[in-house]
Design an enzyme around this catalytic site. Structure first.
Site, PDB file in Angstrom:
ATOM      1  N   GLY A 186      89.037  55.310  67.019  1.00 47.52           N
ATOM      2  CA  GLY A 186      90.150  54.776  66.315  1.00 47.52           C
ATOM      3  C   GLY A 186      91.635  55.795  66.662  1.00 47.52           C
ATOM      4  N   GLU A 187      91.373  56.837  67.262  1.00 45.38           N
ATOM      5  CA  GLU A 187      92.569  57.342  67.613  1.00 45.38           C
ATOM      6  C   GLU A 187      93.440  56.967  68.769  1.00 45.38           C
ATOM      7  OE1 GLU A 187      91.653  61.572  68.572  1.00 45.38           O
ATOM      8  OE2 GLU A 187      90.271  61.798  66.940  1.00 45.38           O
ATOM      9  N   SER A 188      94.808  56.699  68.768  1.00 46.14           N
ATOM     10  CA  SER A 188      95.469  56.183  69.716  1.00 46.14           C
ATOM     11  C   SER A 188      95.170  56.501  71.028  1.00 46.14           C
ATOM     12  CB  SER A 188      96.818  56.063  69.273  1.00 46.14           C
ATOM     13  OG  SER A 188      97.345  57.461  69.425  1.00 46.14           O
ATOM     14  N   LYS A 231      92.578  58.077  72.382  1.00 49.75           N
ATOM     15  CA  LYS A 231      91.245  57.687  72.694  1.00 49.75           C
ATOM     16  C   LYS A 231      91.267  56.197  73.222  1.00 49.75           C
ATOM     17  CE  LYS A 231      88.551  61.086  70.634  1.00 49.75           C
ATOM     18  NZ  LYS A 231      87.382  61.492  69.356  1.00 49.75           N
ATOM     19  N   ILE A 232      92.137  55.472  72.221  1.00 48.98           N
ATOM     20  CA  ILE A 232      92.012  53.981  72.834  1.00 48.98           C
ATOM     21  C   ILE A 232      92.695  53.860  74.102  1.00 48.98           C
ATOM     22  CG2 ILE A 232      93.093  51.832  72.119  1.00 48.98           C
ATOM     23  CD1 ILE A 232      92.744  52.621  69.161  1.00 48.98           C
TER      24      ILE A 232
END
Length: 1445
Positions: A660-662, A664-665
């Protein structure tokens, strides 16, 4: 055969249509009749019945004219119909069919005429221009027009249309049909099917049946088409090729609205118009559309030139691809509750999918395995068909599900090697989910799914292939285990009665085990150790089998892979709990290298089932350098070549949950973009930006919290100028937009709990996996992996079958359970899974009435009246018979059942038989003689429970007590007697006796496990102790070749019985005589155990006196029998000691002494069985019989004779030793023989003191014989001295003393005779030993002993006076002795034999006994001569008077 079409060189039609055979004249007549029939029907109508002149050139209508002209010509063609163009005699009929002026009756008759022509032998492959003729027929029928006068006639015409089209395909000229013609025929039939939806039920059924027949006829030819002649595979592609392999996920409904239930026409022919009198009817074309795809078979397709040429070729693969694709496209229309069935010609519930699925099933049944040879057709099955099957498999309609399962079964049977991943997906998303009652499946759906699974389980190699291909593949689910668990779970009735579902599930389990049992055959497998694998690191994702077609390669490979997969599953479980510790655990399991590397972790994430995808996403998105490396290695495991961005992204994100973290994405999408770019797709920057926008669009479109959705124009606008400053093609962006909008890119993938339907992303993963998966392994009839499978299957099957068996009432179900039990028993034995077999036996035993707490009558009735208990009992004993080798702890349950039957008196009388005869084996080869059965009296316990005979008062009194304690039982009723009789018949069929009589075939461990619980039962249950003991004896006798395995246990039990019993009883009797019987039977065969067996008979010597007295006579007879039968096998001292001891104790027993002495005579008579090992023992026994006063004196005399005659054996042994053994051995044996001789004369000496005159005197004579017999073997001097010192001298002294003490009392007048015999004995013994002893230092002492005894006897008085006989005998004996000594040179003047003068000592004692003997022995002249000789020598020994000083 060219261009993928059919050819028939012989001209025969493979459709095998039944054609009429007519002569050439008859053909003309037939056509003439058809012309007349059409004209006759036309004349009924006013329009055709009167002449009209539309213009000046024609007097009658063209249709009538052409028919009449044809009539004029047909009889001129009789000679050669094959050379006549069929168009000439077919065209008039086709014109009538095409005309919109004719009514339904006329059109119907014309269609019938064409049908008749097709069924005759007119149109063949040799007919001129037959291709055009057959094409014209198809085209005319397709364009059929007629006036509708009434519904019935219209239906008749439609049915005739179907009839003609089917006849075209089945005719001999069908090989000349083009691909386009076949498509046209199918399309036309489909139009009739659509139109019939508003007609009668009969027309609907005929139309659908015709459609099925067409499909079957067409696809039955697939096997005749060679892959090398597949035109579309090598040439240009038609429009079908562009759509094969794609899936439209948005087809919702048919959107074509029609009136009155008919589909509107799209042909060039004007639509039908209505007027007051009639309406023109046509065959409407199918107009089913969904978006941009037509759902009709294209007979006017838009193809390029080569593709068009292919469609015009004789029919083959092109038309089959078209038809099959069309059938699959019918399934693209998914169920839509918003669509009313009235708005469509085909009711949108079960009708369309059932119709399409039925046609597809027919095509697959006929095409079979030939589909794999044609890539286009195979791709349709792999992709579009299977995807639709996944959708309709979850239909709420059981009928649809049943049809889908039938197709799945056909696909498995024919194409499983090409559908590995699809099979796995169908199991996972359809069968297992429905059968598990997930997502609210109805009971009917579950039952259909369960039936499908059971059908599959019944296939011979199905479960083996599932196990090899899926359970032993680290990337696949465990299909075999899942099916096993599912069936087992569904076979258990939890909180309700037994249902059809439970029985069905159990049937599947039993089918699997029975299939395995059939594969293994009857020969049992040798015991092998389980495979062990070296626990060393190996990159498990890179391991491949060298040859997937050779069991020698793939069997060990899949077993090793399964071992790795099990460890991976354990590692996955640890990872899901704690990722860090999980990776460490995997290192410890040697699944990762000692130094953790990114590649192995990435492979673990990519290929291992059961991992938490949330944890994978978090790990891959982590900023840790190692995690970043793992992320890039993870991306490298994908092959995105030739994939569009949408498909690649779906595939990538389907393997984990996007964090969900940007940040990590971003990291994850960058890794994806880099991999996508590396494989030559787009620029890296373009890819990343575009991917990010695609994710944003997916969230925007499918997040319910977003109210305002992004439009297509917004998406295109957001992606401007990203292609190097230029825009991407609008069509490309639009396609991507609609793909994402219509099919969500799932950011939360399936966590093994599944979704209700197969999604587009998931199907993409399936197709991608099918390209990478290992080849499908075909399992033949061999049981390569059955042991591994059975170890998984056995436990659930036994548990499920036991529960169903406990609750079922129908005999068929019970028998099915028993069949399963027996199959499990067979497999357990075959694979040496003893624990499974033991558990099965224990479980089955609980279903018998024999272990239940029931009364005797209840138990008997349960066995007779209830199938469950009867079958369970039969199964227990059947398993014991067939697979007793592998029963261990289960023997306890079997024996408990046997003992229960024994208590109920249901066992046969010969139950405890040893299967051998009490006969002496042949001397040549004992093993070759097969003795017959001699039963022990098992059931007649009362007859042997009392002692046979007793010589004691106590013994006889105990018999009286026994008879007084017998109780009379009440007489059973007739019903009870009948039940018992029936029960005995049932038990008889179990053949329980052979379990014990054939125990010789049991393996060693099983035999021991049979004996031990039998002993335990005998110790605990006194009532059954006798029966258990007899079974023990039976088992022992039947296992003579390996008696050591059980002998110790059997002996200890018998010893315990013998030593702990103080009164006569049946048990101790069976123990004693069983022991004797064992020895009797086994001694001839087991020479190495002779001592051990005979030593066991010492137990008899330990019997309580009261018990021994009761059975002594019988025991002795048995021992005598044993001796007579086995004397030659007894060689050792230990063995003989036991035998002789048993015989010796009978010497003083009134009843037993006769048998005992008879056995002793058998041993000693003529030395028949006398041996150095038993000589002394026999002497002692014979002495005891000689001393015994039981019986006649003659027996004592015989015993003395036996002793005396044995001296000749000593001589024989000495001579044999001299000739057969070495000098040292012979010397040793002679020493032993001397000792035996001393023992002989000592034993006889003891009998010489007997108070019975005959015995005493005969014994002295036999001592004399024994001493005389010593000449037959060498005796050392010391033994002679011992003989005199211990035997002869003490005998004379004791006899004299006794005669003095008991003079006139006991000895009587015979005492004198006894002393005479004794004196003679001493004299003869001295003379016999003289030559051996006279030079010995002790000779003088011996000689003095003789002289002193003679002197003593000479002076002895009996009753106050001397014995005349002795006074006469002693001088004579002394004189004879002195003369012998003189002659031998032993007694001469001047000889010094001892310390004192031997001469002087001799004459000193002789003078006291008989003074006159000196002058008789040495006359005066002889003395003078001796004096002169001595004087010369200077010796003076004698006085002048010649007598000793």
């Amino acid at each position: 055969m060219t261009m993928g079409h059919l050819s028939s060189p012989s001209g025969s039609n493979p459709f095998k249509y039944c054609h009429s055979k007519s002569s050439k004249g008859a053909l003309a007549s037939t056509i003439n009749s058809e012309i007349s029939a059409v004209l006759a029907v036309m004349r009924r109508n006013v329009r055709w019945g009167v002449r009209y002149i539309p213009d000046d050139d024609q007097l009658e209508h063209s249709l009538v004219h052409s028919l009449k002209e044809l009539r004029k010509q047909i009889f001129s063609w009789q000679s050669n119909w094959q050379s006549v163009d069929p168009k000439l005699y077919i065209q008039p009929f086709l014109d009538v069919i095409r005309s919109d002026e004719t009514g339904a009756p006329i059109t119907g008759v014309a269609l019938s005429s064409v049908y008749k022509i097709l069924t005759l032998d007119i149109l063949t492959l040799d007919t001129v221009n037959v291709e055009e003729a057959i094409h014209l027929i198809v085209d005319a029928v397709k364009s059929c027009r007629f006036e509708v006068t009434d519904p019935a006639s219209e239906e008749v015409v439609l049915m005739k249309i179907l009839q003609v089209l089917l006849a075209c395909v089945k005719s001999k000229a069908s090989f000349r049909l083009s691909n386009l013609d076949v498509c046209t025929i199918v399309n036309t039939c489909l139009r009739v099917v659509h139109q019939s939806s508003s007609k009668s039920e009969l027309l609907q059924r005929i139309a659908r049946h015709t459609m099925h027949e067409l499909v079957r006829c067409i696809f039955s030819q697939l096997s005749y088409i060679s892959p090398s002649e597949h035109s579309l595979a090598n040439g240009s592609r038609s429009h079908v090729g562009d759509t094969v392999g794609t899936v439209d996920w948005d087809q919702n409904s048919l959107d074509k609205q029609v009136e009155n239930g008919n589909i509107g026409s799209e042909s060039d022919t004007p639509s039908a118009t209505k007027n007051s009198s009639s309406a023109v009817s046509e065959i409407p074309e199918t107009g089913l559309r969904n978006g941009e795809r037509s759902t009709e078979v294209n007979d006017s397709v838009n193809v390029d030139e080569n593709g068009e040429n292919a469609m015009m070729e004789p029919f083959g693969i092109p038309c089959m691809v078209e038809i099959f694709h069309f059938l699959c496209s019918l399934l693209n229309i998914r169920e839509n509750n918003e669509v009313s069935s009235r708005s469509n010609p085909i009711a949108f519930d079960e009708d369309v999918p059932l119709f399409a699925l039925g046609l597809i099933n027919s095509a697959i049944e006929l095409g079979g395995s030939s589909f794999r040879e044609h890539p286009k057709l195979l791709r349709l099955i792999q992709d579009e068909l299977f995807c639709n099957l996944m959708q309709f498999g979850l239909s709420m309609s059981p009928l649809i599900l049943s049809t889908v399962c039938s197709i799945f079964l056909n696909l498995y049977l024919n194409l499983r090697t090409e559908l590995k991943v699809q099979l796995e997906a169908f199991f996972s998303y359809v069968l297992l989910r429905i059968a598990q009652n997930k997502y609210g499946s109805s009971y009917q759906q579950q039952e259909v799914a369960m039936e499908a699974l059971v059908d599959l389980c019944g296939q011979r190699a199905f479960m083996a292939e599932m196990y090899a291909n899926f359970d032993c593949d680290i990337t696949c689910i465990n299909v075999f285990e899942d099916v096993t668990n599912l069936l087992s779970k569904n076979a258990f009735p939890v909180n309700g009665p037994l249902s059809a579902m439970h029985i069905l599930a159990l049937d599947g389990l039993i089918s699997m085990v029975q299939g395995m049992a059939e594969r293994v055959g009857e020969e049992l497998l040798p015991a092998v150790d389980a495979s062990t694998y070296q626990e060393a690191y190996e990159a498990f994702w890179t391991v491949r089998c060298a040859n997937y077609g050779d069991p020698n390669f793939w069997v060990p490979f899949v077993r090793k892979t399964k071992h790795v997969k099990k460890r991976l599953m354990v590692g996955a479980d640890h990872f899901n709990r704690d990722p860090k510790k999980g990776l460490q655990f995997l290192q410890g399991m040697h699944l990762f290298p000692e130094i953790l590397d990114p590649e192995s972790v990435a492979a673990f994430f990519r290929y291992t089932c059961g991992l938490d995808k949330n944890l994978i996403g978090d790990f891959l998105g982590n900023h840790d350098p190692f995690c970043v490396q793992v992320l890039h290695e993870f991306a490298k495991t994908f092959d995105f070549r030739h994939m569009n961005l949408d498909t690649a992204l779906r595939l990538f994100l389907g393997t984990f949950r996007l964090p969900g973290e940007s940040q990590k994405i971003q990291r994850v999408l960058e890794a994806f973009s880099e991999r996508y770019y590396e494989q030559g797709n787009d620029e890296r920057g373009i890819v990343f930006g575009f991917v990010f926008d695609a994710v944003v669009l997916n969230t925007d479109q499918h997040n319910v919290q977003v109210k305002k959705k992004m439009t297509e124009s917004d998406f295109i606008r957001n992606n401007r100028c990203i292609n190097g400053g230029e825009d991407l093609p609008k069509e490309y962006l639009s396609e991507l937009y609609h793909s994402i909008c219509e099919n969500e890119i799932l950011m939360i993938p399936d966590q093994e709990t599944g979704f209700s339907i197969m999604t587009a992303s998931q199907w993409i993963s399936v197709i991608y996996k099918s390209r990478e998966t290992s080849p499908y392994i075909i399992c033949d009839a061999s049981a390569h992996l059955d042991r591994d499978m059975f170890s998984i299957l056995s436990g659930p099957t036994v548990a499920a079958a036991s529960v169903v068996f406990d609750q079922a009432e129908q005999e068929g179900v019970l028998q099915r359970c028993v069949d399963g039990f027996l199959a499990i028993a067979k497999l357990s034995a075959y694979y040496h899974l003893d624990s499974v077999l033991n558990d099965l036996v224990v479980s089955l035993s609980k279903f018998t009435p024999l272990l239940a707490p029931l009364s005797e009558d209840e138990t008997v009735l349960a066995l007779v009246d209830y199938a469950r208990t009867r079958m369970a009992t039969a199964a227990v004993f059947s398993i014991a018979h067939k697979y007793g080798d592998y029963i261990r702890s289960g023997w306890k349950s079997v024996l408990e059942c046997v003992l229960s039957l024994q208590k109920l008196k249901l066992l046969p009388a010969h139950m405890a038989s040893d299967a051998t005869e009490d006969t002496k084996p042949s001397s040549s080869n004992p093993e070759q003689e097969r003795p017959s059965t001699m039963p022990l009296p098992v059931m007649q316990v009362h007859s042997s429970s009392t002692p046979r005979r007793s010589s004691s008062l106590i013994g006889r009194f105990s018999q009286l007590l026994y008879f007084d304690t017998e109780e009379t039982k009440p007489q059973p009723t007739e019903e009870e007697l009948a039940a018992h009789k029936q029960a005995r018949e049932i038990v008889k069929d179990f053949h329980i006796d052979s379990i014990f009589s054939e125990s010789k075939f049991l393996q060693a461990e099983s035999l021991q496990q049979l004996v031990n619980p039998l002993i335990t039962a005998a110790e605990k249950d006194g009532d059954s102790a006798v029966f258990c003991l007899e079974l023990l004896i039976t088992i022992t006798l039947n296992n003579r070749d390996r008696i050591l395995l059980i002998w110790q246990a059997v002996y200890e039990y018998i010893a315990n019985v013998v030593q702990s019993t103080s009164v006569p009883s049946t048990l101790v009797e069976k123990a004693v005589f069983g022991l004797l019987k064992i020895c009797q039977r086994l001694l001839p065969y087991k020479e190495n155990l002779t001592d051990e067996l005979l030593k066991s008979l010492q137990l008899i010597l330990k019997l309580n006196a009261r018990v021994a007295d009761a059975y002594c006579e019988t025991i002795t007879r048995e021992v005598a029998h044993l001796v007579k039968a086995n004397a030659t096998h007894i060689r050792s001292h230990i063995g003989w000691r036991t035998i002789i001891s048993l015989l010796s104790i009978t010497a003083r027993h009134p009843e037993a002494s006769e048998s005992g002495f008879e056995a002793l005579v058998f041993i000693m008579s003529e030395g028949a069985h006398l041996l150095p090992s038993n000589y002394i023992l026999c002497l002692d026994a014979a002495r005891q019989f000689a001393e015994s006063r039981v019986g006649e004196i003659s027996r004592s005399i015989s015993a003395i004779d036996l002793m005396a005659n044995s001296v000749f054996c000593l001589g024989k042994w000495s001579r044999e030793a001299k000739n057969s053994v070495g000098e040292d051995a012979a010397e040793k044996l002679n020493q032993d023989i001397g000792e035996m001789w001393i023992r002989l004369v000592n034993s006889l000496k003891r009998v010489c003191l007997d108070q019975r005159d005959e015995v005493r005197n005969h014994s002295i004579l036999m001592v004399q014989r024994s001493v005389a017999g010593a000449d037959g073997f060498p005796l050392p001097p010391d033994l002679w001295f011992r003989c005199f010192d211990s035997v002869i001298f003490p005998l004379l002294d004791e006899l004299l003393e006794i005669s003095r003490e008991k003079a006139g009392k006991t000895f009587g007048k015979s005492a004198e005779e006894t002393l005479v015999l004794a004196t003679k004995l001493m004299s003869k013994a001295f003379l016999q030993s003289l030559e051996y002893l006279w030079k010995q230092p002790s000779f003088c002492k011996l000689w003095l002993g003789v002289l002193i005894r003679l002197e003593t006897y000479m002076s002895a008085k009996f009753r106050g006076k001397r014995s005349e006989k002795i006074h006469e005998l002693i001088p004579e004996l002394l004189k004879n002795t002195l003369l012998v000594m003189k002659t031998s040179g032993i007694l001469l003047p001047g000889e010094d034999v001892g310390s004192d003068s031997f001469w002087q000592l001799t004459w000193l004692h002789v003078k006291k006994t008989c003074p006159s003997l000196f002058s008789e022995i040495f006359p005066q002249d002889e003395i003078e001569h001796l004096q002169r000789q001595n004087a010369k020598a200077g010796e003076v020994l004698l006085p002048e008077n010649g007598t000793p000083a």
